[in-house]
Design an enzyme around this catalytic site. Structure first.
Site, PDB file in Angstrom:
ATOM      1  N   SER A 195       0.819  -1.212   0.000  1.00 47.88           N
ATOM      2  CA  SER A 195       0.000   0.000   0.000  1.00 47.88           C
ATOM      3  C   SER A 195       0.859   1.270   0.000  1.00 47.88           C
ATOM      4  O   SER A 195       1.602   1.509  -0.929  1.00 47.88           O
ATOM      5  CB  SER A 195      -0.972  -0.035   1.173  1.00 47.88           C
ATOM      6  OG  SER A 195      -1.915   0.992   1.034  1.00 47.88           O
ATOM      7  N   LYS A 197     -11.694  -0.946   1.404  1.00 47.01           N
ATOM      8  CA  LYS A 197     -11.601   0.468   1.044  1.00 47.01           C
ATOM      9  C   LYS A 197     -11.192   0.610  -0.416  1.00 47.01           C
ATOM     10  O   LYS A 197     -10.490  -0.237  -0.950  1.00 47.01           O
ATOM     11  CB  LYS A 197     -10.644   1.202   1.972  1.00 47.01           C
ATOM     12  CG  LYS A 197      -9.264   0.600   2.104  1.00 47.01           C
ATOM     13  CD  LYS A 197      -8.498   1.353   3.183  1.00 47.01           C
ATOM     14  CE  LYS A 197      -7.090   0.813   3.369  1.00 47.01           C
ATOM     15  NZ  LYS A 197      -7.038  -0.413   4.162  1.00 47.01           N
ATOM     16  N   ASP A 255      -3.366   6.606  -3.176  1.00 44.59           N
ATOM     17  CA  ASP A 255      -2.071   6.084  -2.722  1.00 44.59           C
ATOM     18  C   ASP A 255      -1.562   5.036  -3.722  1.00 44.59           C
ATOM     19  O   ASP A 255      -2.267   4.718  -4.689  1.00 44.59           O
ATOM     20  CB  ASP A 255      -2.186   5.551  -1.283  1.00 44.59           C
ATOM     21  CG  ASP A 255      -2.991   4.275  -1.148  1.00 44.59           C
ATOM     22  OD1 ASP A 255      -3.779   3.972  -2.064  1.00 44.59           O
ATOM     23  OD2 ASP A 255      -2.843   3.575  -0.127  1.00 44.59           O
ATOM     24  N   ARG A 306      -6.764   4.066  -1.078  1.00 39.33           N
ATOM     25  CA  ARG A 306      -7.055   5.203  -0.200  1.00 39.33           C
ATOM     26  C   ARG A 306      -7.039   6.487  -1.014  1.00 39.33           C
ATOM     27  O   ARG A 306      -6.464   6.535  -2.087  1.00 39.33           O
ATOM     28  CB  ARG A 306      -6.003   5.271   0.919  1.00 39.33           C
ATOM     29  CG  ARG A 306      -6.082   4.088   1.831  1.00 39.33           C
ATOM     30  CD  ARG A 306      -4.739   3.717   2.441  1.00 39.33           C
ATOM     31  NE  ARG A 306      -4.524   4.426   3.675  1.00 39.33           N
ATOM     32  CZ  ARG A 306      -3.588   5.350   3.853  1.00 39.33           C
ATOM     33  NH1 ARG A 306      -2.780   5.682   2.869  1.00 39.33           N
ATOM     34  NH2 ARG A 306      -3.444   5.938   5.017  1.00 39.33           N
ATOM     35  N   GLU A 308     -12.458   4.477   7.517  1.00 36.46           N
ATOM     36  CA  GLU A 308     -11.504   4.592   8.623  1.00 36.46           C
ATOM     37  C   GLU A 308     -10.764   5.912   8.444  1.00 36.46           C
ATOM     38  O   GLU A 308     -10.564   6.374   7.309  1.00 36.46           O
ATOM     39  CB  GLU A 308     -10.531   3.405   8.652  1.00 36.46           C
ATOM     40  CG  GLU A 308      -9.724   3.187   7.407  1.00 36.46           C
ATOM     41  CD  GLU A 308      -8.849   1.938   7.453  1.00 36.46           C
ATOM     42  OE1 GLU A 308      -8.940   1.160   8.423  1.00 36.46           O
ATOM     43  OE2 GLU A 308      -8.074   1.733   6.512  1.00 36.46           O
ATOM     44  N   ASP A 312      -1.391   1.857  -4.146  1.00 42.76           N
ATOM     45  CA  ASP A 312      -2.217   0.717  -4.586  1.00 42.76           C
ATOM     46  C   ASP A 312      -3.679   1.119  -4.765  1.00 42.76           C
ATOM     47  O   ASP A 312      -4.554   0.265  -4.915  1.00 42.76           O
ATOM     48  CB  ASP A 312      -2.088  -0.470  -3.630  1.00 42.76           C
ATOM     49  CG  ASP A 312      -2.677  -0.192  -2.255  1.00 42.76           C
ATOM     50  OD1 ASP A 312      -2.629   0.974  -1.812  1.00 42.76           O
ATOM     51  OD2 ASP A 312      -3.190  -1.130  -1.609  1.00 42.76           O
ATOM     52  N   SER A 359      -7.861   6.913   8.443  1.00 41.30           N
ATOM     53  CA  SER A 359      -6.611   6.983   7.668  1.00 41.30           C
ATOM     54  C   SER A 359      -6.924   6.953   6.172  1.00 41.30           C
ATOM     55  O   SER A 359      -6.403   6.145   5.412  1.00 41.30           O
ATOM     56  CB  SER A 359      -5.667   5.857   8.055  1.00 41.30           C
ATOM     57  OG  SER A 359      -6.347   4.615   8.010  1.00 41.30           O
TER      58      SER A 359
END
EC number: 2.7.1.106
Length: 622
Positions: free
Chosen positions: A175, A448, A332, A337, A434, A334, A436
């Site tokens: 990630s 996610k 990000d 997010r 979440e 991968d 983050s």
């Protein structure tokens, strides 16, 4: 020994019984040199042996990786506690053994394998190679494998597991971790990440299958086996089709004057975000040219985590200013997010926190549900979820609007697992998150998803633009209606597990044995919940409602002034994280006062409970 030729030396290293004075280490060295067929990692161990580096050999060879919040994650390199060809083969052999036990139709249904764009030249280790070896182990055992022919966003693997009715899947990714790391993220047949007891059972199976089987190293099978299939086109098409379920204003999107910049942080996101924008009717977002293509060195950012804010978004913000684009979207590496920033009237940028974006998503997804629901749809059937360290803003919205809100333990695996229960009981889950910067709109994927989150933010911004409202202004409206929720999340680095343990043990035995603190500086504590031990002072039976999680440290303090603060260890990095939030009612609108109170409380929390200077903690560098 010094007179030996290189060839003799290597052959002696391979066949000598090792006499390091530590029988466990001698055995481990022998195993590594017999089993590892990757010349680069084998050479790393041989060099350590040749130079008498016994401590480092012990660190590398005498412990194994364990499953954290995101499966296996570690640095790439030689050794049983690192990610490399051999440990991935061992992990997959263990997976095979466990899945064979769990599913009688394993060899009919098959297994999904995806990967990101990470790599390390010095270990001849890349996500793509590790994915091929994962596939090879299973193909050698006659298991059909759906191996993506190119890198994909992490959410594509759980999505494919569900759609192809496979028994499980693995995504090779670390990630947003530093470039040295990689990982092995496991999804169950449901499309959610594995939770206990599967993780423990898989680890047991790995330990029973450490010697590579015949055929496990044969990565040629990926090109020759009739059991290998490439799901890329099919899954991409179906995923983009499913995205339409959360698109509500396609015509409006096609006419918007707003411009968007997207950065994929040197990872997998570019092509997939471009496709998602097309599905929603948008013109393509403007890519950041230096960060558009995969680069395992993440060479334009000091760390590949968009959560770090303005310092890592520099290139995208400058490009947006040049292109006159008001919104920046960052996935990000991968693409599971999403970070987002908006240009303000005064020329500065507002980088939204995960909690602030969640407030906007919560409002948006419920608003769209209300406007599009069928006549007999019942709000009591609607759910939103968040992890327990995330903002309580969804709880405030749920209380006022009449839907349900639930909390889970930290980590999206718990959210995915709870969504499955709710869907099986006929409930509708609109949104989960979440703090983050992990978001899930709808339930097409049970993890996610930064790709869908990016395009939903774009639609929300376009819709608000027609009323001359910015995202920041809408956030204020959400807070004015449901109550201000002001939060701060940060972390300290700590590389000593014993220090981390002593910090948390001190909190459990604060003024006297088995007594938690009653004050933090001048701030009175109302309740304490300790997820590590299962204690919760707010419950009549003093037992935590959330499941106990013995393998990680996590204590939550509820203060008399309405603040909730949590200290916990990270499941993927050497961090102690802290989360604090002031939850105000709608009539408390003095944000400066709330912010001041929160700042004082966080200072007290750090000074009294974490004691960074005494414990040698490294402050997060901003």
């Amino acid at each position: 020994m010094a007179e030996n030729t290189e060839g003799d030396l290597n052959s002696n290293l391979l066949h000598a019984p090792y006499h390091t004075g530590d029988p466990q280490l001698d055995t481990a060295i022998g195993q590594w040199l017999r089993w590892d067929k990757n010349p680069k990692t084998k050479e790393q161990i041989e060099n350590l042996l040749r130079n008498g580096m016994n401590k480092e050999l012990r660190d590398r060879l005498c412990c194994r990786m364990t499953f954290g919040t995101a499966g296996l994650r570690s640095a790439m390199g030689a050794g049983f506690c690192y990610i490399n060809d051999l440990t991935v083969i061992q992990s997959t052999q263990g997976m095979y053994k466990y899945l064979e036990r769990c599913f009688s139709d394993f060899k009919q249904r098959g297994f999904v394998v995806g990967y990101d764009t990470r790599g390390q030249v010095t270990s001849s280790c890349s996500s793509q190679r590790l994915a091929k070896l994962t596939a090879a182990v299973l193909l050698a055992r006659d298991v059909p494998v759906y191996l993506f022919s190119r890198y994909v966003p992490t959410p594509f693997v759980p999505y494919a597991v569900q759609k192809l009715k496979a028994v499980a899947g693995v995504m090779i990714t670390a990630s947003h971790n530093r470039k040295e790391d990689n990982g092995y993220k496991v999804y169950w047949e449901t499309g959610a990440q594995i939770t206990s007891p599967h993780d423990k059972e898989i680890l047991k199976c790995i330990e029973e299958c450490v010697e590579p089987w015949n055929g496990s190293w044969n990565d040629n099978l990926v090109d020759t086996s009739p059991l290998k299939r490439d799901p890329l086109q099919d899954i991409c098409r179906r995923y983009m089709e499913d995205l339409k379920k959360i698109c509500f204003y396609r015509e409006l999107n096609s006419k918007t004057t707003l411009k968007f910049v997207h950065t994929s942080f040197h990872g997998v996101g570019h092509d997939y975000v471009q496709l998602a924008f097309k599905v929603f009717g948008f013109k393509p977002p403007i890519p950041v040219p230096e960060q558009k293509d995969p680069d395992p060195d993440f060479s334009t950012v000091k760390c590949p985590n968009p959560e770090e804010g303005e310092s890592v978004l520099e290139l995208s913000l400058r490009l947006a200013e040049k292109e006159n684009a008001r919104i920046v979207l960052a996935t990000d590496p991968d693409a599971d997010r999403l970070a987002a920033a908006e240009l303000q009237e005064n020329g500065s940028w507002k980088v939204f926190t995960g909690n602030e974006l969640a407030a906007l998503f919560g409002w948006w997804m419920f608003d769209c549900w209300k406007k599009n629901k069928s006549r007999n749809a019942d709000v009591k059937n609607v759910y939103m979820l968040a992890t327990t360290v995330s903002s309580k803003i969804l709880k405030a919205i749920a209380l006022k609007e009449g839907f349900h809100f639930e909390e889970t333990l930290p980590g999206f695996k718990w959210i995915g697992s709870r969504i499955i229960d709710l869907l099986e009981n006929g409930k509708e889950v609109l949104f989960a998150f979440e703090e983050s910067i992990g978001f899930l709109c709808g339930t097409s994927v049970l993890d996610k998803d930064g790709v869908s989150a990016a395009v939903v933010v774009a639609e929300m911004a376009s819709y608000l633009e027609t009323m001359n409202i910015t995202l920041k202004q809408q956030l204020v409206k959400v807070y004015e209606k449901y109550g201000y929720h002001i939060s701060k999340t940060s972390y300290f680095l700590c590389y000593e597990p014993s220090t981390i343990k002593s910090i948390f043990e001190r909190l459990r035995n604060f003024d006297s044995p088995k007594e938690y603190p009653k004050f933090c500086g001048t701030f009175a504590i109302l309740h304490v919940r300790d997820i590590t031990t299962g204690y919760d002072s707010s419950q009549p039976n003093k037992k935590s409602v959330l499941p106990v999680s013995k393998n990680s440290q996590m204590i939550t303090f509820t203060f008399q002034n309405g603040c909730v603060a949590t200290l916990r260890t990270s499941g993927t990095e050497p961090k102690i994280k802290y989360y604090a939030e002031m939850c105000a009612s709608p009539d408390q609108s003095d944000t400066a006062l709330l912010e001041e109170e929160l700042k004082k409380l966080i200072d007290a929390l750090i000074e009294n409970f974490l004691q960074p200077s005494k414990n040698g903690l490294i402050w997060r560098s901003v």
